[in-house]
Design a protein around this motif. Structure first.
Motif, PDB file in Angstrom:
ATOM      1  N   VAL A   1      -4.271  -6.611 -10.281  1.00  0.00           N
ATOM      2  CA  VAL A   1      -4.889  -5.318 -10.024  1.00  0.00           C
ATOM      3  C   VAL A   1      -3.804  -4.248  -9.979  1.00  0.00           C
ATOM      4  N   VAL A   2      -4.001  -3.195 -10.748  1.00  0.00           N
ATOM      5  CA  VAL A   2      -3.090  -2.053 -10.760  1.00  0.00           C
ATOM      6  C   VAL A   2      -3.880  -0.827 -10.311  1.00  0.00           C
TER       7      VAL A   2
ATOM      8  N   ALA B   1       2.681  -1.455  -5.962  1.00  0.00           N
ATOM      9  CA  ALA B   1       2.997  -2.466  -6.971  1.00  0.00           C
ATOM     10  C   ALA B   1       1.712  -3.230  -7.267  1.00  0.00           C
ATOM     11  N   PRO B   2       1.621  -3.879  -8.423  1.00  0.00           N
ATOM     12  CA  PRO B   2       0.412  -4.639  -8.734  1.00  0.00           C
ATOM     13  C   PRO B   2       0.169  -5.748  -7.703  1.00  0.00           C
ATOM     14  N   VAL B   3      -1.096  -6.091  -7.509  1.00  0.00           N
ATOM     15  CA  VAL B   3      -1.510  -7.167  -6.599  1.00  0.00           C
ATOM     16  C   VAL B   3      -2.138  -8.277  -7.425  1.00  0.00           C
ATOM     17  N   THR B   4      -1.810  -9.517  -7.119  1.00  0.00           N
ATOM     18  CA  THR B   4      -2.343 -10.660  -7.846  1.00  0.00           C
ATOM     19  C   THR B   4      -3.286 -11.466  -6.970  1.00  0.00           C
TER      20      THR B   4
ATOM     21  N   LEU C   1       0.817  -1.211   0.000  1.00  0.00           N
ATOM     22  CA  LEU C   1       0.000   0.000   0.000  1.00  0.00           C
ATOM     23  C   LEU C   1       0.852   1.262   0.000  1.00  0.00           C
ATOM     24  N   THR C   2       0.337   2.280  -0.636  1.00  0.00           N
ATOM     25  CA  THR C   2       0.945   3.603  -0.523  1.00  0.00           C
ATOM     26  C   THR C   2       0.670   4.151   0.876  1.00  0.00           C
ATOM     27  N   ALA C   3       1.346   5.217   1.238  1.00  0.00           N
ATOM     28  CA  ALA C   3       1.160   5.790   2.573  1.00  0.00           C
ATOM     29  C   ALA C   3      -0.288   6.244   2.780  1.00  0.00           C
ATOM     30  N   ALA C   4      -0.865   6.837   1.749  1.00  0.00           N
ATOM     31  CA  ALA C   4      -2.252   7.302   1.863  1.00  0.00           C
ATOM     32  C   ALA C   4      -3.211   6.134   2.056  1.00  0.00           C
ATOM     33  N   ALA C   5      -2.968   5.039   1.346  1.00  0.00           N
ATOM     34  CA  ALA C   5      -3.832   3.868   1.469  1.00  0.00           C
ATOM     35  C   ALA C   5      -3.690   3.225   2.846  1.00  0.00           C
ATOM     36  N   GLN C   6      -2.471   3.201   3.367  1.00  0.00           N
ATOM     37  CA  GLN C   6      -2.260   2.653   4.711  1.00  0.00           C
ATOM     38  C   GLN C   6      -3.056   3.443   5.745  1.00  0.00           C
TER      39      GLN C   6
END
Length: 332
Positions: free
Chosen positions: A297-298, A305-308, A167-172
């Motif tokens: 998922v991007v 980074a992408p998630v699978t 996660l990005t900082a904002a998403a965290q």
């Protein structure tokens, strides 16, 4: 009816067949101790036999001899009916013993996986998907094409219930601030992509010519996959399921989805932006008799980074898509 309430951590009852859909499937998982264990015995005071989860309350006498009410959550009506559990087991007035994951902070709530009736008969309330569907069928069969009903064989190793998203900082920060009580599922609001695919229920593919219809039993979900690139909408509107276009790569169905308006990546409050894009590959493994799903998922705003995601389904003849009919209790 006096009964000690037992709560302990780290010990699993061997009789229980563990399942991904027990606690990891909805955000209500945040209400329970996934590694804890509780056993309570009491009289059924109320029953809500409905989707998304069956709920009932027990009047329990605790160790201090004081009556208290335990609110118990179990699997869906669809799950319970498939494994042979009906509402009569939990009829008001019955005395039963429930065991499962207790509430956090010593709250008298539980996500139950086992019920023992007054005559000592034990019934599972959640079982592994492959076990659940094989109960009512003779076994797996070879599937030569995509267009049929598929039942879960293996649910995601990355997805709901996992925390390894980059996660990005904002998403965290957004995830940390999320309140499980705001889970849309608790208000019968179905999830969008990709969370809609992460479910322990059958799915069905239907060939409609220029479009493939993907039906999801959970939430009575429907996805439309546009197979004619020349006929796609010039400006598709954002939708929870997004806008999906498909193509065949040999016998593998490749689907690209964008325009997703659903705000979460999973059922734990991981944010998802309008910039999210998903590439899915549905492929039949004839040697194993499975349908495999790989989805990447991007989301540049929330994922570093992408998630699978990966899921596998199996074909067992005789299964059908059952109505889900999520219903809120009258008090809601």
């Amino acid at each position: 009816m006096k009964r000690t309430v037992y709560i302990y951590t780290g010990l699993l009852v061997a009789w229980v067949i563990c399942s991904h859909d027990v606690l990891a499937h909805h955000a209500s998982a945040g209400l329970y101790e996934p590694d804890g264990r509780a056993i309570v015995r009491g009289r059924v005071e109320s029953l809500q036999w409905r989707n998304p989860h069956v709920r009932f309350s027990l009047s329990v006498i605790n160790e201090q001899g004081i009556a208290e009410t335990w609110e118990i959550e179990a699997g869906s009506v669809n799950t319970l009916e498939r494994i042979g559990v009906d509402a009569a087991l939990l009829a008001v007035g019955n005395v039963v013993e429930a065991s499962g994951s207790p509430g956090r902070n010593a709250r008298p709530i539980m996500f139950a996986d086992t019920i023992v009736s007054s005559d000592g008969q034990a019934s599972a309330l959640n079982v592994a998907a492959s076990e659940r569907y094989s109960i009512e069928n003779s076994g797996r069969s070879t599937a030569e094409d995509l267009f049929r009903v598929w039942v879960p064989f293996q649910l995601p190793q990355t997805g709901a219930g996992k925390t390894e998203f980059p996660l990005t900082a904002a998403a965290q920060a957004a995830r940390a601030a999320w309140d499980p009580a705001t889970d849309p599922a608790l208000r019968c609001i179905p999830p969008g992509m990709p969370a809609a695919m992460d479910n322990p229920y059958p799915i069905e593919f239907e060939d409609s010519g220029d479009m493939i219809i993907l039906r999801l039993e959970e939430w009575d979900g429907v996805r439309s996959i546009h197979m004619n690139a020349d006929g796609t909408d010039a400006s598709p509107q954002p939708m929870p399921m997004g806008y999906s276009t498909g193509r065949w790569d040999g016998q593998t169905l490749v689907v690209e989805t964008s325009q997703i308006s659903y705000p979460y990546l999973d059922d734990l409050g991981t944010p998802q932006s309008a910039a999210s894009r998903i590439i899915e590959r549905f492929e039949i493994d004839r040697d194993a008799g499975l349908l495999t799903w790989d989805a990447q998922v991007v989301d540049p705003e929330n994922l570093a980074a992408p998630v699978t995601f990966q899921i596998a389904w199996e074909y067992i003849p005789g299964n059908v898509i059952k109505p889900f009919n999520c219903t809120l209790p009258a008090s809601d």
